[in-house]
Motif scaffolding. Sequence first.
Motif, short mmCIF file in Angstrom:
data_model
loop_
_atom_site.label_atom_id
_atom_site.label_comp_id
_atom_site.label_asym_id
_atom_site.label_seq_id
_atom_site.Cartn_x
_atom_site.Cartn_y
_atom_site.Cartn_z
N ALA A 1 89.45 -32.31 146.10
CA ALA A 1 88.80 -33.70 145.67
C ALA A 1 87.52 -33.30 144.63
CB ALA A 1 88.09 -34.33 147.05
N PHE A 2 86.99 -32.15 145.02
CA PHE A 2 85.96 -31.75 143.89
C PHE A 2 86.45 -31.62 142.65
CE2 PHE A 2 82.75 -28.65 142.14
CZ PHE A 2 81.69 -29.56 142.11
N ARG A 3 87.73 -30.88 142.68
CA ARG A 3 88.39 -30.58 141.22
C ARG A 3 88.53 -31.90 140.35
NH1 ARG A 3 92.15 -27.13 138.58
NH2 ARG A 3 91.99 -25.55 140.12
N GLU A 4 88.97 -32.79 141.66
CA GLU A 4 89.36 -34.35 140.82
C GLU A 4 88.16 -34.97 140.13
OE1 GLU A 4 92.06 -37.72 140.41
OE2 GLU A 4 92.47 -35.67 140.68
N LEU A 5 87.11 -34.61 140.95
CA LEU A 5 85.80 -34.94 140.56
C LEU A 5 85.45 -34.48 138.88
CD1 LEU A 5 82.62 -36.53 141.15
CD2 LEU A 5 82.09 -34.47 141.54
N LEU A 6 85.49 -33.14 138.99
CA LEU A 6 85.50 -32.42 137.58
C LEU A 6 86.38 -33.16 136.23
CD1 LEU A 6 84.53 -29.05 138.67
CD2 LEU A 6 83.02 -30.76 138.19
N GLN A 7 87.61 -33.40 136.95
CA GLN A 7 88.54 -33.77 135.94
C GLN A 7 88.63 -35.31 135.52
OE1 GLN A 7 92.36 -33.25 138.02
NE2 GLN A 7 92.70 -31.22 137.09
N GLN A 8 88.23 -35.97 136.49
CA GLN A 8 88.21 -37.58 136.01
C GLN A 8 86.78 -37.93 135.73
OE1 GLN A 8 90.79 -39.47 136.14
NE2 GLN A 8 91.96 -37.66 136.70
N GLU B 1 93.89 -19.75 151.19
CA GLU B 1 94.02 -20.89 150.59
C GLU B 1 92.74 -21.27 149.70
OE1 GLU B 1 95.83 -25.41 150.79
OE2 GLU B 1 95.36 -23.95 152.67
N LEU B 2 91.60 -21.15 150.69
CA LEU B 2 90.36 -21.80 150.35
C LEU B 2 89.86 -20.85 149.15
CD1 LEU B 2 88.28 -23.98 150.89
CD2 LEU B 2 87.32 -22.45 152.39
N GLU B 3 89.96 -19.48 149.02
CA GLU B 3 89.45 -18.51 148.24
C GLU B 3 90.12 -18.53 147.03
OE1 GLU B 3 89.96 -15.01 150.26
OE2 GLU B 3 87.85 -15.00 151.33
N SER B 4 91.56 -19.00 147.04
CA SER B 4 92.29 -19.10 145.88
C SER B 4 91.91 -20.49 145.09
CB SER B 4 93.64 -19.36 146.23
OG SER B 4 94.51 -19.42 145.28
N LEU B 5 91.69 -21.46 145.84
CA LEU B 5 91.54 -22.87 145.30
C LEU B 5 89.84 -22.61 144.47
CD1 LEU B 5 92.41 -25.43 147.95
CD2 LEU B 5 93.07 -25.51 145.71
N CYS B 6 89.07 -22.07 145.11
CA CYS B 6 87.80 -22.13 144.61
C CYS B 6 87.66 -20.97 143.22
CB CYS B 6 86.73 -21.39 145.86
SG CYS B 6 86.17 -22.26 147.11
N GLY B 7 88.38 -20.09 143.51
CA GLY B 7 88.55 -19.28 142.32
C GLY B 7 89.22 -19.86 141.27
N SER B 8 90.29 -20.65 141.33
CA SER B 8 90.89 -21.32 140.39
C SER B 8 89.84 -22.34 139.58
CB SER B 8 92.18 -21.98 140.99
OG SER B 8 92.72 -22.96 140.04
N ILE B 9 89.22 -22.96 140.39
CA ILE B 9 88.46 -24.01 140.04
C ILE B 9 87.33 -23.40 139.01
CG2 ILE B 9 86.69 -25.83 140.49
CD1 ILE B 9 88.48 -26.77 142.89
N ASN B 10 86.54 -22.27 139.74
CA ASN B 10 85.73 -21.58 138.97
C ASN B 10 86.10 -21.14 137.75
OD1 ASN B 10 83.59 -22.16 140.58
ND2 ASN B 10 83.73 -20.45 141.92
N GLY B 11 87.46 -20.52 137.67
CA GLY B 11 88.06 -19.85 136.41
C GLY B 11 88.42 -21.06 135.53
N ASP B 12 88.69 -22.31 135.84
CA ASP B 12 88.93 -23.49 134.99
C ASP B 12 88.08 -23.97 134.44
OD1 ASP B 12 91.70 -22.60 135.38
OD2 ASP B 12 92.32 -24.51 136.78
N TYR B 13 86.88 -24.05 135.06
CA TYR B 13 85.94 -24.99 134.63
C TYR B 13 84.55 -24.32 134.51
CZ TYR B 13 88.57 -29.06 135.94
OH TYR B 13 89.53 -30.11 135.79
N GLY B 14 84.21 -23.03 135.19
CA GLY B 14 82.89 -22.28 134.97
C GLY B 14 82.94 -21.72 133.77
#
Length: 461
Positions: free
Chosen positions: A279-286, A316-329
């Motif tokens: 949902a936080f990823r969706e927030l950053l996208q939308q 799963e959680l570590e993968s999701l956090c890492g993916s979002i930080n990699g895509d947006y950070g």
Amino acid sequence: MSRLVVVSNRLADPRKPAAGGLAVALGETLKRTGGVWFGWSGKVVEDGTPGEGALHVSQAGSVTLAELDLCAEDHDAYYRGYANGVLWPVFHYRLDLAHFESGHLGGYRRVNQLFARKLMALLKPDDLIWIHDYHLIPLAAELRAMGCGNRIGFFLHIPLPPQQILAAIPSHEWLMRALFAYDLVGFQTEADLLHFSHYVKAEATAETVGVSQFRAFNSTVQAKAFPIGIDVEDFQRLGCAREARETFETTRKEYSRRRLLIGVDRLDYSKGLPHRIRAFRELLQQYPENRHSATLLQVASPSREDVDAYADIQRELESLCGSINGDYGDFEWMPIRYMHRTVARKRLPGLYRACAVALVTPLRDGMNLVAKEFVAAQDEEDPGVLVLSRFAGAAEQMKEALLVNPYDTHGTAQAIQHALQMPLEERKERHAALLARIREFDVHWWCRSFLQTLEQSRSEA
């Protein structure tokens, strides 16, 4: 009032504030009545005999602490096998994670019989007994079988699922029949009480014989909802202490250019952590205006890391956090600060107060006291906003929060955006209503209401 005897899987020293609001609330009554707190010591004896265990009795002021050791075989069957391998997932609606074939029911009953035998030696005829949580559902039935005639109450701290889910448990009839050995059974929410009513009427042809009273198996039990609260005044005092103030100042300084969102949870599949991160990823996208502006601080305390389901969710959680930080950070901004450790309770009020939004979005929860602690910690002149799952027990009381369906990623992201943009006056109105309610229905109200109802069942009997 009669002497209070509290029985739980684990016990806490009521003299230690770090034990939390429950220990403080129960401790007050235990001290006043010269009571007993009975539970597992936390010690596992590798070469012990099943069904046996040493009892260690000590004094904490006027309170007697009675701690029982368990052998490895009993601990594995009762605690890991049945309580947390069957009851925890089923009661949180996760039939897919329950290990029905494990054969641990015998160990679960054996340890409850052991608790009963050891407890009987400590009881006085007029004691009021209060048993806590899913580990000890059959304890009253075992006590009754040994001739115990005391008033006995039970409180379930986790959700009670609907009839169709409960009925999936092998020997569910035995388990639910055990609740009729109690004089009073307490649930977190009205929804849990409704599930109990539907189950006993459909599966046990129970009759309603009074207000919240059900008769089946030649016994009558009273069942009511007693939503547990926090000690608001104590938590706010904690927020004024040095450690909380330091945490607040440090956090505000470090993130002075960011709007902070906070999540504090045990690492458990019931907490909906991957759904929250999506949902936080969706927030950053939308809503791209939140990039370089909003930061999510997610604390996930270690929990049962030797169980496969928990290791899976951690990965799963570590993968999701890492993916979002990699895509947006980038070098200046990291969207998610993920901490797989426990934050000291004395620092939590300062952390909550520094945040604009709290995300409390479990897939299923008995109550969830983080939601209430966040409200208690806020500055009343500039409060943060609570985004709360409709599937948390707290949602029945906390209607002024922004209620969300954690399975709805887009809807949750919209609610977070609403929280981040909410005008001050609306934030103050919502917070004032929430604070008033958690003050009225605090942990002392919960303790007092349950025990008064149990005492009344004594006089009626």
